[in-house]
Design a protein around this motif. Structure first.
Motif, PDB file in Angstrom:
ATOM      1  N   SER A 204       3.444   4.628   1.618  1.00 40.06           N
ATOM      2  CA  SER A 204       4.117   5.076   0.401  1.00 40.06           C
ATOM      3  C   SER A 204       3.798   4.112  -0.744  1.00 40.06           C
ATOM      4  O   SER A 204       3.133   3.092  -0.561  1.00 40.06           O
ATOM      5  CB  SER A 204       5.626   5.151   0.639  1.00 40.06           C
ATOM      6  N   GLU A 205       4.292   4.450  -1.919  1.00 38.78           N
ATOM      7  CA  GLU A 205       3.992   3.619  -3.088  1.00 38.78           C
ATOM      8  C   GLU A 205       4.580   2.222  -2.942  1.00 38.78           C
ATOM      9  O   GLU A 205       3.967   1.232  -3.353  1.00 38.78           O
ATOM     10  CB  GLU A 205       4.536   4.302  -4.346  1.00 38.78           C
ATOM     11  N   VAL A 206       5.759   2.119  -2.336  1.00 39.00           N
ATOM     12  CA  VAL A 206       6.365   0.808  -2.174  1.00 39.00           C
ATOM     13  C   VAL A 206       5.569  -0.046  -1.191  1.00 39.00           C
ATOM     14  O   VAL A 206       5.454  -1.271  -1.363  1.00 39.00           O
ATOM     15  CB  VAL A 206       7.841   0.956  -1.731  1.00 39.00           C
ATOM     16  N   VAL A 207       4.991   0.561  -0.187  1.00 39.71           N
ATOM     17  CA  VAL A 207       4.148  -0.180   0.745  1.00 39.71           C
ATOM     18  C   VAL A 207       2.843  -0.600   0.076  1.00 39.71           C
ATOM     19  O   VAL A 207       2.339  -1.712   0.299  1.00 39.71           O
ATOM     20  CB  VAL A 207       3.877   0.665   2.012  1.00 39.71           C
ATOM     21  N   LYS A 208       2.290   0.244  -0.755  1.00 36.47           N
ATOM     22  CA  LYS A 208       1.069  -0.111  -1.472  1.00 36.47           C
ATOM     23  C   LYS A 208       1.305  -1.308  -2.393  1.00 36.47           C
ATOM     24  O   LYS A 208       0.469  -2.226  -2.470  1.00 36.47           O
ATOM     25  CB  LYS A 208       0.564   1.085  -2.278  1.00 36.47           C
ATOM     26  N   GLN A 209       2.436  -1.313  -3.096  1.00 35.48           N
ATOM     27  CA  GLN A 209       2.746  -2.439  -3.963  1.00 35.48           C
ATOM     28  C   GLN A 209       2.958  -3.721  -3.171  1.00 35.48           C
ATOM     29  O   GLN A 209       2.482  -4.796  -3.568  1.00 35.48           O
ATOM     30  CB  GLN A 209       3.985  -2.119  -4.797  1.00 35.48           C
ATOM     31  N   ALA A 210       3.655  -3.633  -2.049  1.00 39.77           N
ATOM     32  CA  ALA A 210       3.883  -4.819  -1.231  1.00 39.77           C
ATOM     33  C   ALA A 210       2.580  -5.333  -0.635  1.00 39.77           C
ATOM     34  O   ALA A 210       2.363  -6.555  -0.553  1.00 39.77           O
ATOM     35  CB  ALA A 210       4.892  -4.498  -0.128  1.00 39.77           C
ATOM     36  N   THR A 211       1.707  -4.430  -0.220  1.00 41.48           N
ATOM     37  CA  THR A 211       0.421  -4.848   0.335  1.00 41.48           C
ATOM     38  C   THR A 211      -0.428  -5.549  -0.715  1.00 41.48           C
ATOM     39  O   THR A 211      -1.074  -6.574  -0.444  1.00 41.48           O
ATOM     40  CB  THR A 211      -0.331  -3.631   0.907  1.00 41.48           C
ATOM     41  N   ALA A 212      -0.434  -5.030  -1.939  1.00 37.31           N
ATOM     42  CA  ALA A 212      -1.189  -5.670  -3.011  1.00 37.31           C
ATOM     43  C   ALA A 212      -0.618  -7.039  -3.357  1.00 37.31           C
ATOM     44  O   ALA A 212      -1.371  -7.995  -3.607  1.00 37.31           O
ATOM     45  CB  ALA A 212      -1.203  -4.771  -4.245  1.00 37.31           C
ATOM     46  N   ALA A 213       0.714  -7.165  -3.361  1.00 33.95           N
ATOM     47  CA  ALA A 213       1.331  -8.459  -3.654  1.00 33.95           C
ATOM     48  C   ALA A 213       1.035  -9.468  -2.554  1.00 33.95           C
ATOM     49  O   ALA A 213       0.744 -10.644  -2.835  1.00 33.95           O
ATOM     50  CB  ALA A 213       2.833  -8.283  -3.832  1.00 33.95           C
ATOM     51  N   TRP A 214       1.136  -9.053  -1.311  1.00 29.55           N
ATOM     52  CA  TRP A 214       0.824  -9.949  -0.191  1.00 29.55           C
ATOM     53  C   TRP A 214      -0.637 -10.370  -0.230  1.00 29.55           C
ATOM     54  O   TRP A 214      -0.972 -11.534   0.011  1.00 29.55           O
ATOM     55  CB  TRP A 214       1.141  -9.223   1.113  1.00 29.55           C
ATOM     56  N   TRP A 215      -1.526  -9.450  -0.533  1.00 25.67           N
ATOM     57  CA  TRP A 215      -2.963  -9.752  -0.616  1.00 25.67           C
ATOM     58  C   TRP A 215      -3.244 -10.769  -1.718  1.00 25.67           C
ATOM     59  O   TRP A 215      -4.046 -11.697  -1.523  1.00 25.67           O
ATOM     60  CB  TRP A 215      -3.729  -8.463  -0.850  1.00 25.67           C
ATOM     61  N   ALA A 216      -2.609 -10.603  -2.868  1.00 22.47           N
ATOM     62  CA  ALA A 216      -2.830 -11.533  -3.969  1.00 22.47           C
ATOM     63  C   ALA A 216      -2.372 -12.935  -3.618  1.00 22.47           C
ATOM     64  O   ALA A 216      -3.017 -13.923  -3.990  1.00 22.47           O
ATOM     65  CB  ALA A 216      -2.106 -11.034  -5.221  1.00 22.47           C
ATOM     66  N   GLU A 217      -1.261 -13.036  -2.898  1.00 20.05           N
ATOM     67  CA  GLU A 217      -0.780 -14.365  -2.516  1.00 20.05           C
ATOM     68  C   GLU A 217      -1.617 -14.969  -1.395  1.00 20.05           C
ATOM     69  O   GLU A 217      -1.784 -16.186  -1.329  1.00 20.05           O
ATOM     70  CB  GLU A 217       0.692 -14.281  -2.095  1.00 20.05           C
ATOM     71  N   ALA A 218      -2.146 -14.162  -0.507  1.00 21.30           N
ATOM     72  CA  ALA A 218      -2.908 -14.694   0.634  1.00 21.30           C
ATOM     73  C   ALA A 218      -4.340 -15.050   0.275  1.00 21.30           C
ATOM     74  O   ALA A 218      -4.924 -15.954   0.875  1.00 21.30           O
ATOM     75  CB  ALA A 218      -2.898 -13.675   1.779  1.00 21.30           C
TER      76      ALA A 218
END
Length: 536
Positions: free
Chosen positions: A414-428
């Protein structure tokens, strides 16, 4: 007693039986009377031994020897049949493959040690009077050897062959249909299942406590219902044996957010013996850990340590159905199809070196934004859910699996999972989300060298602080960067999805080493240090 003289076997022309064939009974007596040289000690069951000067030696009556020797062989063979009929369903519940025994215990196949098999044989062992004077240990070992030959099934292919679409529960086998529906069938040894969930299937069972707990855990998200549905799909996907969609699941939260409780419930559903719970860093540091994933349904790191560098290659391997080689300690290597679904729980994103889209498309980050205070946290809630609502929890997982199957075994974030995945990727990784249609140039990504321990940040929520919202259009992230050299600085640009983040940096020079001071030396020492020059 009967003493046999070798001269008695000389035939003369006057003997009327010289030209007649020797009866079978006499041939058998000759074999028993004249044994091999290493078996010179005869079997004696009754009566005193008679002395003789024959070359063969003293033996008992031929009729007695003929009765005892075949009886021992007959008891060993019949003992195999007695054990199989009494304890292993006539042989249908016992198998020997890959150098190990397995037995079917009403619901599934379990490993069977030689000690437990020997105990079953010992319970049906005849009394000492019927063993022909043989030790019980010898008879048990011979029976085990005969069982190996009798129940051998060839190489163990259960770890390599495609599994049947079955979820094994306490009251039967749930066969998964092509539309995601399930059909309950009786347990069958022919299914070859090696696990059984500690839950009974009841299609009418509910779980109000579990439903309310999920709503509270994901309640701070912008779409709690979507996250609840994703969790049901994850549990149903982990409960069945196939892994058609390559996924790496991540639970991301600031702590005290319920993600560990959810992982504990999933561990109870699958069974603790089917979960490989260990730090993710051990997958790369220990060559024997990959073989530990055989027969596991889940790989779980419930608290990824700060500063961990993810073993990206191994994670990509275990995220889908692949044949790998396990190397146990002091044992031969073996091949198996890995089915351990990776699930990582972290408060801060670890470091990731693989910045390719191939890794990014596997990520499925579930944000846990709600943080429970001491008064709100109920440590007994999920144990009570498991005790009274486990059948309802299974029904929620089966409903999620049905949706997944109907979508072609594909997770749709879902959109909320896409946003969380992008945020986690940026931090990692320190990079924006990769574009799947962009041309990827092989080679390392050019990034500034910053030691992992020198980067720190603070935040309250993995998504709330890193994603720009209407209430917080310009979120701030505090980052401390240690420069590589004195007076050197760097510029950091952070972009999370479409949000631009302005970062304030504090550069601190690396500590300068003190100059080395030479000890004071006398004139004689200075002359010895500089040969050829006088100190006077």
């Amino acid at each position: 007693m009967v003493t046999i003289d070798t001269s008695a076997h000389k035939r003369t022309s006057s003997d009327s039986r010289a030209d007649q064939p020797i009866p079978i009974q006499q041939k058998r007596d000759r074999v028993l009377i004249f044994p091999k040289p290493k078996a010179r000690r005869p079997v004696q069951t009754h009566g005193p031994r008679s002395k003789s000067n024959n070359a063969v030696g003293t033996i008992t009556d031929a009729e007695t020897v003929e009765h005892v020797a075949p009886a021992v062989v007959h008891d060993a063979v019949s003992l195999v049949r007695i054990v199989l009929d009494a304890a292993y369903g006539g042989g249908a519940h016992l198998a020997y493959a890959g150098g190990a025994f397995r037995h079917f215990d009403r619901t599934h196949w379990k490993p069977l040690s030689k000690e437990k098999l020997g105990r079953s044989i010992l319970n049906h062992l005849p009394s000492a009077a019927n063993r022909g004077g043989r030790q019980a240990r010898t008879i048990i070992q011979e029976t085990v050897d005969l069982l190996k030959m009798h129940r051998a099934t060839g190489p163990d292919r259960a770890r390599l062959d495609d599994p049947l679409p079955i979820i094994n529960v306490g009251n039967g086998e749930l066969w998964i249909g092509v539309d995601g529906s399930v059909e309950l069938r009786p347990h069958d040894p022919a299914s070859g299942l090696r696990y059984c969930l500690d839950v009974l299937y009841d299609p009418k069972a509910g779980c109000p406590l579990y439903d309310r707990a999920l709503t509270e855990i994901f309640g701070a998200s912008s779409d709690p219902a979507a996250l609840v549905g994703h969790w049901h799909e994850l549990m149903g996907y982990a409960a069945q044996p196939t892994r058609p969609d390559a996924r790496i699941f991540v639970g991301w939260g600031a702590g005290n957010d319920g993600k560990s409780a959810l992982a504990g419930l999933l561990t109870r559903l699958l069974g603790r013996d089917r979960v490989a719970a260990m730090p993710v860093g051990k997958l790369a540091g220990n060559p024997f850990m990959l073989g530990h994933l055989a027969d596991k349904a889940l790989f779980l790191d419930d608290d990824v340590a700060v500063g961990t560098v993810l073993p990206d290659g191994i994670l990509k391997t275990i995220s889908e159905d692949k044949v790998v080689t396990g190397e146990p300690k002091h044992r031969d290597a073996f091949e198996f199809q890995v089915r351990a679904l990776p699930l990582l729980l972290c408060n801060t994103a670890p470091h990731l070196l693989d910045t390719s889209y191939g890794f990014y498309r596997r990520l499925f980050v579930l944000p846990c934004d709600r943080r429970f205070t001491g008064a709100e946290a109920d440590r007994t809630l999920f144990p009570r859910i498991w005790e009274v609502e486990r059948s309802g929890v299974l029904n929620r997982a089966l409903a999620g699996l049905r949706r997944l199957v109907q979508r072609g075994w594909k997770f749709e974030p879902s959109e909320v999972v896409k946003q969380a995945t992008a945020a986690w990727w940026a931090e990692a990784t320190g990079l924006p989300s990769p574009n799947p249609v962009a041309h990827h140039v092989p080679g390392p990504v050019k990034r500034r060298r910053v030691a992992p321990a020198s980067v720190s940040h603070t935040r309250q929520s993995p998504v709330g602080d890193l994603n720009a919202t209407k209430a917080n259009p310009s979120p701030n992230v505090n980052i401390r960067v240690v420069a590589l050299g004195a007076g050197r600085g760097c510029t950091v640009h952070v972009q999370v999805g479409a949000a631009e983040i302005e970062v304030s940096l504090t550069a601190s020079p690396a500590p300068r080493a003190l100059p080395r001071q030479e000890p004071l030396r006398g004139p004689l020492e200075r002359s010895q240090q500089r040969p050829g020059r006088s100190s006077w």
